[in-house]
Design a protein around this motif. Structure first.
Motif, PDB file in Angstrom:
ATOM      1  N   PHE A  83      11.456   4.743   7.913  1.00  0.00           N
ATOM      2  CA  PHE A  83      10.594   3.747   7.294  1.00  0.00           C
ATOM      3  C   PHE A  83      11.404   2.555   6.799  1.00  0.00           C
ATOM      4  O   PHE A  83      12.600   2.674   6.499  1.00  0.00           O
ATOM      5  N   VAL A  84      10.738   1.425   6.691  1.00  0.00           N
ATOM      6  CA  VAL A  84      11.250   0.302   5.916  1.00  0.00           C
ATOM      7  C   VAL A  84      10.808   0.539   4.473  1.00  0.00           C
ATOM      8  O   VAL A  84       9.677   0.948   4.227  1.00  0.00           O
ATOM      9  N   VAL A  85      11.710   0.291   3.525  1.00  0.00           N
ATOM     10  CA  VAL A  85      11.417   0.576   2.117  1.00  0.00           C
ATOM     11  C   VAL A  85      11.658  -0.677   1.286  1.00  0.00           C
ATOM     12  O   VAL A  85      12.640  -1.405   1.493  1.00  0.00           O
ATOM     13  N   ALA A  86      10.746  -0.930   0.349  1.00  0.00           N
ATOM     14  CA  ALA A  86      10.911  -2.031  -0.604  1.00  0.00           C
ATOM     15  C   ALA A  86      10.631  -1.495  -1.995  1.00  0.00           C
ATOM     16  O   ALA A  86       9.616  -0.825  -2.209  1.00  0.00           O
ATOM     17  N   ASP A  87      11.525  -1.748  -2.930  1.00  0.00           N
ATOM     18  CA  ASP A  87      11.309  -1.255  -4.292  1.00  0.00           C
ATOM     19  C   ASP A  87      11.589  -2.348  -5.311  1.00  0.00           C
ATOM     20  O   ASP A  87      12.371  -3.269  -5.062  1.00  0.00           O
ATOM     21  N   ALA A  88      10.929  -2.240  -6.449  1.00  0.00           N
ATOM     22  CA  ALA A  88      11.099  -3.216  -7.527  1.00  0.00           C
ATOM     23  C   ALA A  88      10.688  -2.575  -8.839  1.00  0.00           C
ATOM     24  O   ALA A  88       9.856  -1.656  -8.867  1.00  0.00           O
ATOM     25  N   ASP A  89      11.274  -3.056  -9.926  1.00  0.00           N
ATOM     26  CA  ASP A  89      10.863  -2.658 -11.273  1.00  0.00           C
ATOM     27  C   ASP A  89       9.903  -3.704 -11.824  1.00  0.00           C
ATOM     28  O   ASP A  89      10.139  -4.907 -11.690  1.00  0.00           O
ATOM     29  N   ILE A  90       8.812  -3.234 -12.418  1.00  0.00           N
ATOM     30  CA  ILE A  90       7.922  -4.139 -13.130  1.00  0.00           C
ATOM     31  C   ILE A  90       8.590  -4.524 -14.451  1.00  0.00           C
ATOM     32  O   ILE A  90       9.155  -3.680 -15.145  1.00  0.00           O
ATOM     33  N   THR A  91       8.550  -5.795 -14.785  1.00  0.00           N
ATOM     34  CA  THR A  91       9.134  -6.319 -16.021  1.00  0.00           C
ATOM     35  C   THR A  91       8.124  -7.269 -16.657  1.00  0.00           C
ATOM     36  O   THR A  91       7.080  -7.560 -16.063  1.00  0.00           O
ATOM     37  N   PRO A  92       8.409  -7.786 -17.851  1.00  0.00           N
ATOM     38  CA  PRO A  92       7.499  -8.785 -18.434  1.00  0.00           C
ATOM     39  C   PRO A  92       7.296 -10.007 -17.542  1.00  0.00           C
ATOM     40  O   PRO A  92       6.258 -10.665 -17.630  1.00  0.00           O
ATOM     41  N   ASP A  93       8.270 -10.309 -16.671  1.00  0.00           N
ATOM     42  CA  ASP A  93       8.161 -11.469 -15.781  1.00  0.00           C
ATOM     43  C   ASP A  93       7.692 -11.114 -14.381  1.00  0.00           C
ATOM     44  O   ASP A  93       7.414 -12.002 -13.579  1.00  0.00           O
ATOM     45  N   ARG A  94       7.637  -9.826 -14.071  1.00  0.00           N
ATOM     46  CA  ARG A  94       7.193  -9.373 -12.759  1.00  0.00           C
ATOM     47  C   ARG A  94       6.017  -8.419 -12.943  1.00  0.00           C
ATOM     48  O   ARG A  94       6.191  -7.313 -13.466  1.00  0.00           O
ATOM     49  N   ARG A  95       4.847  -8.860 -12.531  1.00  0.00           N
ATOM     50  CA  ARG A  95       3.643  -8.045 -12.672  1.00  0.00           C
ATOM     51  C   ARG A  95       2.931  -7.978 -11.322  1.00  0.00           C
ATOM     52  O   ARG A  95       3.446  -8.454 -10.309  1.00  0.00           O
ATOM     53  N   LEU A  96       1.747  -7.430 -11.325  1.00  0.00           N
ATOM     54  CA  LEU A  96       0.944  -7.401 -10.098  1.00  0.00           C
ATOM     55  C   LEU A  96       0.143  -8.678  -9.940  1.00  0.00           C
ATOM     56  O   LEU A  96      -0.138  -9.104  -8.828  1.00  0.00           O
ATOM     57  N   THR A  97      -0.210  -9.277 -11.043  1.00  0.00           N
ATOM     58  CA  THR A  97      -0.884 -10.570 -11.024  1.00  0.00           C
ATOM     59  C   THR A  97      -0.668 -11.220 -12.383  1.00  0.00           C
ATOM     60  O   THR A  97      -0.385 -10.543 -13.367  1.00  0.00           O
TER      61      THR A  97
END
Length: 442
Positions: A83-97
């Protein structure tokens, strides 16, 4: 997962990460224990995704219980599985919207961390595109007998590239996505690095205005807060079309969504997450797996967690027929139970082997020594059987290993039996809490 040879590069990464109290990105298969049921459930998801389906899972565990470790283990397993994999941590500056690009910031982080088996450290977008183009060129050369510099060869290659991009062109925003992929091929064929970089910037969500995108690539849209998830779905389908099994997206530390102070903004993020969940469960997306890592507070807090939304509570609450000794591995929520004593001992034994191998020390720890270490860490603390996490124990264990490595005359048992060590352990392993999100176990 298979266990490849422990190289110096991998052992260095493991020792450094564990000593610093962070989850390693590589080499987890050398120290992983337990979680067999959870990994078996994820493997079933992978099979479903590879066959054109989708999956969505929450991995829930309190701080230090192994949540991030498990997600990284799944990440590595996904890459090994094709698979191709992409990961990230949600932070106060990175949200879903959110306002000011908080949603597209998450997308950009996912693209920065895009990884494959051959490029596990991330930044694999260029490699994916160029290896795909090279594979098509080789296929054309083999089937037609033409050479790359012959007239008509590039037209044959482009025709096959357009066949692949046509598959995604009918999806939402798919036409513009396909146009950018063709633009990358055009730059590749003509050695136009500017056009190639423009295509990559667009795919990474780095264009800030539509005017800029139109001037560079001839497309009238850009990836923004409202549309970024549509492009995740496109990338998943595209990855499957170019001989990967699909795309696995991992979002960790989503507890930050429950900490959004404004109720409307918090609900908007939960609604976005719900749309992603429904897409997977209702078969509206293909070749895409999503894993969400969070704490019990994020899920169960009735005031600010997902349970504050009746739609989410209905989808994620445990069934009343589930018994404590029976786990429904098909449920959308995977709850990580604490490692038992046998698993914990096995974990520390594996870490010790990695540590001594890394420093080329002819030493090993017995089961009795490890048992005494665990007892020393637990001493003087009420409720440690349930409150002491693997993360806390590993941190102290690495300290003990470093001390005996730096002081050769010092024996492991002598170290952990000292009053100074036991007092320091009790003092340093007290869990840090956030009053608003503190956990209580009775």
């Amino acid at each position: 997962m298979s266990q490849p040879k422990l190289t110096k590069r991998v052992s260095t990464a493991l020792v450094n990460a564990l000593s610093a109290g962070v989850v390693p990105r590589v080499g987890l298969e050398h120290i992983a224990v337990g979680r067999e049921k959870e990994i078996a459930a994820i493997r079933q998801d992978f099979e479903h995704i590879a066959n054109g389906g989708a999956a969505f899972r929450f991995v829930i565990g309190r701080y230090g219980a192994g949540k991030s470790f498990t997600l990284q283990l799944i990440r590595n397993l996904a890459m090994e599985s094709g698979f191709v994999v992409a990961d990230a941590d949600i932070t106060p500056d990175r949200r879903l919207t959110g306002s000011q690009g908080a949603g597209v910031a998450t997308y950009r982080e996912l693209m920065r961390n895009l990884a494959t088996k051959s490029r596990p450290e991330g930044g694999a977008l260029t490699i994916i595109l160029e290896r795909w183009i090279a594979a098509i060129q080789a296929q054309v050369a083999q089937e037609t007998g033409m050479k790359p510099n012959e007239e008509g060869f590039d037209q044959q290659v482009e025709a096959r590239i357009r066949l692949v991009t046509q598959d995604v062109a009918d999806l939402v925003n798919g036409f513009d996505f396909a146009t950018v992929i063709i633009a990358y091929w055009t730059g590749y064929r003509s050695n136009d690095d500017t056009k190639k970089e423009s295509a990559l910037r667009w795919l990474r969500g780095e264009f800030s205005t539509k005017t800029e995108a139109k001037a560079a690539l001839g497309v009238r849209v850009i990836i923004d807060d409202d549309s970024w998830y549509d492009y995740i779905k496109l990338i998943a389908r595209f990855a499957a079309d170019i001989d990967y099994k699909g795309l696995i997206v991992i979002l960790d530390e989503v507890v930050h969504l429950s900490k959004i102070p404004t109720a409307i903004a918090r609900q908007n993020n939960y609604d976005k997450l719900l749309a992603m969940f429904n897409d997977a469960m209702q078969g509206k997306v293909s070749h895409l797996g999503t894993l969400i890592g969070g704490t019990p507070q994020f899920l169960e807090d009735p005031r600010r967690g997902l349970y504050s939304d009746p739609a989410w509570q209905r989808r994620t609450a445990q069934s009343r027929v589930v018994q404590s000794d029976a786990i429904d591995t098909s449920a959308p929520v995977i709850h990580l139970d604490p490692l038992n004593d046998s698993e914990l001992q096995g974990l520390l034994q594996r870490i010790a082997i990695v540590f001594f191998t890394h420093y080329e020390l002819n030493k090993q720890l017995t089961s009795d020594e490890i048992s005494r270490f665990i007892a020393a860490v637990r001493s003087g603390r009420v409720g440690t059987e349930t409150r002491l996490t693997p993360g806390e124990i590993i941190r102290d264990f690495m300290t003990a290993l470093n001390l005996i490595q730096q002081n050769p005359p010092l024996k492991f048992n002598e170290l952990i039996n000292t009053q100074q060590y036991q007092s320091a352990t009790v003092r340093t392993t007290q869990p840090a809490t956030d009053d608003e999100f503190a956990e209580f176990t009775l």
